[in-house]
Write a protein that holds these residues in place. Structure first.
Motif, PDB file in Angstrom:
ATOM      1  N   ALA A 272      78.484  54.023 -23.946  1.00 12.35           N
ATOM      2  CA  ALA A 272      77.208  55.029 -22.859  1.00 12.35           C
ATOM      3  C   ALA A 272      77.933  55.582 -21.686  1.00 12.35           C
ATOM      4  CB  ALA A 272      76.177  54.250 -22.503  1.00 12.35           C
ATOM      5  N   PRO A 273      77.229  56.550 -20.910  1.00 10.21           N
ATOM      6  CA  PRO A 273      77.063  57.349 -19.827  1.00 10.21           C
ATOM      7  C   PRO A 273      77.002  56.411 -18.986  1.00 10.21           C
ATOM      8  CG  PRO A 273      76.039  58.142 -21.023  1.00 10.21           C
ATOM      9  CD  PRO A 273      76.122  56.953 -22.237  1.00 10.21           C
ATOM     10  N   ASP A 274      76.654  56.713 -17.784  1.00  9.40           N
ATOM     11  CA  ASP A 274      75.866  55.392 -16.612  1.00  9.40           C
ATOM     12  C   ASP A 274      74.240  55.921 -16.790  1.00  9.40           C
ATOM     13  OD1 ASP A 274      77.290  55.138 -12.644  1.00  9.40           O
ATOM     14  OD2 ASP A 274      76.085  53.834 -14.732  1.00  9.40           O
ATOM     15  N   GLU A 275      74.058  54.883 -16.048  1.00 11.11           N
ATOM     16  CA  GLU A 275      72.158  54.249 -16.270  1.00 11.11           C
ATOM     17  C   GLU A 275      71.613  55.872 -16.040  1.00 11.11           C
ATOM     18  OE1 GLU A 275      71.570  51.203 -13.540  1.00 11.11           O
ATOM     19  OE2 GLU A 275      69.329  51.312 -14.542  1.00 11.11           O
ATOM     20  N   ASP A 276      70.731  55.974 -16.641  1.00 14.90           N
ATOM     21  CA  ASP A 276      70.133  57.641 -16.136  1.00 14.90           C
ATOM     22  C   ASP A 276      70.092  58.630 -16.348  1.00 14.90           C
ATOM     23  OD1 ASP A 276      68.563  55.716 -12.996  1.00 14.90           O
ATOM     24  OD2 ASP A 276      67.861  55.686 -15.332  1.00 14.90           O
ATOM     25  N   TRP A 277      72.207  58.609 -16.720  1.00 17.87           N
ATOM     26  CA  TRP A 277      72.072  60.102 -17.188  1.00 17.87           C
ATOM     27  C   TRP A 277      71.525  59.813 -18.665  1.00 17.87           C
ATOM     28  CZ3 TRP A 277      74.701  63.464 -14.767  1.00 17.87           C
ATOM     29  CH2 TRP A 277      74.827  63.637 -13.163  1.00 17.87           C
TER      30      TRP A 277
ATOM     31  N   PHE B  89      76.561  63.398 -23.970  1.00 21.49           N
ATOM     32  CA  PHE B  89      77.304  63.885 -25.230  1.00 21.49           C
ATOM     33  C   PHE B  89      77.084  64.773 -25.351  1.00 21.49           C
ATOM     34  CE2 PHE B  89      77.276  58.877 -26.067  1.00 21.49           C
ATOM     35  CZ  PHE B  89      75.827  58.382 -25.138  1.00 21.49           C
ATOM     36  N   VAL B  90      75.822  66.007 -25.491  1.00 26.50           N
ATOM     37  CA  VAL B  90      76.384  67.180 -25.857  1.00 26.50           C
ATOM     38  C   VAL B  90      77.124  67.915 -25.127  1.00 26.50           C
ATOM     39  CG1 VAL B  90      75.002  69.229 -25.768  1.00 26.50           C
ATOM     40  CG2 VAL B  90      73.780  66.632 -26.291  1.00 26.50           C
ATOM     41  N   LEU B  91      77.050  67.189 -23.485  1.00 33.14           N
ATOM     42  CA  LEU B  91      78.086  68.269 -23.076  1.00 33.14           C
ATOM     43  C   LEU B  91      79.883  67.635 -23.479  1.00 33.14           C
ATOM     44  CD1 LEU B  91      76.544  68.348 -20.023  1.00 33.14           C
ATOM     45  CD2 LEU B  91      77.147  70.333 -21.561  1.00 33.14           C
ATOM     46  N   GLY B  92      80.207  66.701 -23.884  1.00 33.70           N
ATOM     47  CA  GLY B  92      81.304  65.973 -24.010  1.00 33.70           C
ATOM     48  C   GLY B  92      81.851  65.235 -23.281  1.00 33.70           C
ATOM     49  N   ARG B  93      81.069  65.106 -22.115  1.00 30.63           N
ATOM     50  CA  ARG B  93      80.924  64.226 -20.308  1.00 30.63           C
ATOM     51  C   ARG B  93      82.111  62.820 -21.180  1.00 30.63           C
ATOM     52  NH1 ARG B  93      77.276  66.595 -16.816  1.00 30.63           N
ATOM     53  NH2 ARG B  93      78.386  68.557 -16.655  1.00 30.63           N
ATOM     54  N   ASP B  94      82.856  62.652 -19.800  1.00 33.32           N
ATOM     55  CA  ASP B  94      83.594  61.117 -20.219  1.00 33.32           C
ATOM     56  C   ASP B  94      82.191  59.752 -20.457  1.00 33.32           C
ATOM     57  OD1 ASP B  94      86.685  61.800 -17.972  1.00 33.32           O
ATOM     58  OD2 ASP B  94      86.048  62.592 -20.389  1.00 33.32           O
ATOM     59  N   MET B  95      82.240  58.894 -20.912  1.00 34.02           N
ATOM     60  CA  MET B  95      81.671  57.655 -21.440  1.00 34.02           C
ATOM     61  C   MET B  95      82.011  56.704 -19.820  1.00 34.02           C
ATOM     62  SD  MET B  95      79.427  58.976 -23.571  1.00 34.02           S
ATOM     63  CE  MET B  95      79.400  60.421 -22.453  1.00 34.02           C
ATOM     64  N   HIS B  96      81.082  56.166 -19.461  1.00 32.23           N
ATOM     65  CA  HIS B  96      81.276  55.201 -18.107  1.00 32.23           C
ATOM     66  C   HIS B  96      81.282  54.107 -18.971  1.00 32.23           C
ATOM     67  CE1 HIS B  96      81.256  54.766 -14.458  1.00 32.23           C
ATOM     68  NE2 HIS B  96      80.163  53.325 -14.058  1.00 32.23           N
ATOM     69  N   TYR B  97      81.478  53.293 -20.460  1.00 37.62           N
ATOM     70  CA  TYR B  97      81.278  52.292 -20.333  1.00 37.62           C
ATOM     71  C   TYR B  97      81.452  52.340 -22.176  1.00 37.62           C
ATOM     72  CZ  TYR B  97      78.217  50.682 -16.550  1.00 37.62           C
ATOM     73  OH  TYR B  97      77.819  50.964 -15.236  1.00 37.62           O
ATOM     74  N   TRP B  98      82.530  51.067 -22.904  1.00 37.69           N
ATOM     75  CA  TRP B  98      83.145  51.134 -23.578  1.00 37.69           C
ATOM     76  C   TRP B  98      82.895  49.844 -24.334  1.00 37.69           C
ATOM     77  CZ3 TRP B  98      84.607  55.715 -27.122  1.00 37.69           C
ATOM     78  CH2 TRP B  98      84.503  57.293 -26.013  1.00 37.69           C
ATOM     79  N   GLY B  99      83.122  50.241 -25.573  1.00 33.95           N
ATOM     80  CA  GLY B  99      82.965  48.397 -26.992  1.00 33.95           C
ATOM     81  C   GLY B  99      83.939  48.388 -27.377  1.00 33.95           C
ATOM     82  N   LYS B 100      84.607  47.343 -27.772  1.00 29.44           N
ATOM     83  CA  LYS B 100      85.587  47.011 -28.347  1.00 29.44           C
ATOM     84  C   LYS B 100      85.492  47.394 -29.293  1.00 29.44           C
ATOM     85  CE  LYS B 100      87.377  43.179 -26.064  1.00 29.44           C
ATOM     86  NZ  LYS B 100      88.080  41.192 -26.425  1.00 29.44           N
TER      87      LYS B 100
END
Length: 126
Positions: A97-102, A107-118
């Motif tokens: 997930a990106p940061d809250e409210d993003w 995802f479309v722009l290929g930005r780095d995600m803020h949160y990752w799960g295992k």
């Protein structure tokens, strides 16, 4: 935000699996969510993403028409239904997930995600 993916396993080509990603956060409905995967020896790649409400989705060309992403905001969970699986779908699948409210645009722009799960491993045999 803590993300926990589950549902991976081994399946034959043509089969189906459903992945789940549970999020530990009070404001789940303010996070766009997505799935990525990393096959052995390859870079991680985007698979699918869903908007805050679930009303908009975005897919990688390689999974369009076979995978469906959805979310249940009442259960703080996002799903990835994978049908017509192919051996090339074999990978570790991660929710992110990106940061809250993003929104979905991250995802479309290929930005780095803020949160990752295992990740959860999906193996498709021929």
């Amino acid at each position: 935000v803590q993300l926990q993916a589950s549902g991976g396993g081994q399946v034959q080509a043509g089969g189906s699996l459903r992945l789940s990603c549970a999020a530990a956060v009070r404001t789940f409905e303010r996070y766009a969510l997505g799935w990525f995967r990393q096959a052995p020896g390859k870079e991680r790649e985007f698979v699918a993403a869903v908007s805050w409400s679930g009303g908009s989705t975005y897919y990688a060309d390689s999974v369009k028409g076979r995978f469906t992403i959805s979310r249940d905001n009442a259960k703080n969970t996002v799903y990835l239904q994978m049908n017509s699986l192919k051996p090339e779908d074999t990978a570790v699948y991660y929710c992110a997930a990106p940061d809250e409210d993003w929104g979905l645009g991250e995802f479309v722009l290929g930005r780095d995600m803020h949160y990752w799960g295992k990740g959860t491993l999906v193996t498709v045999s021929s």
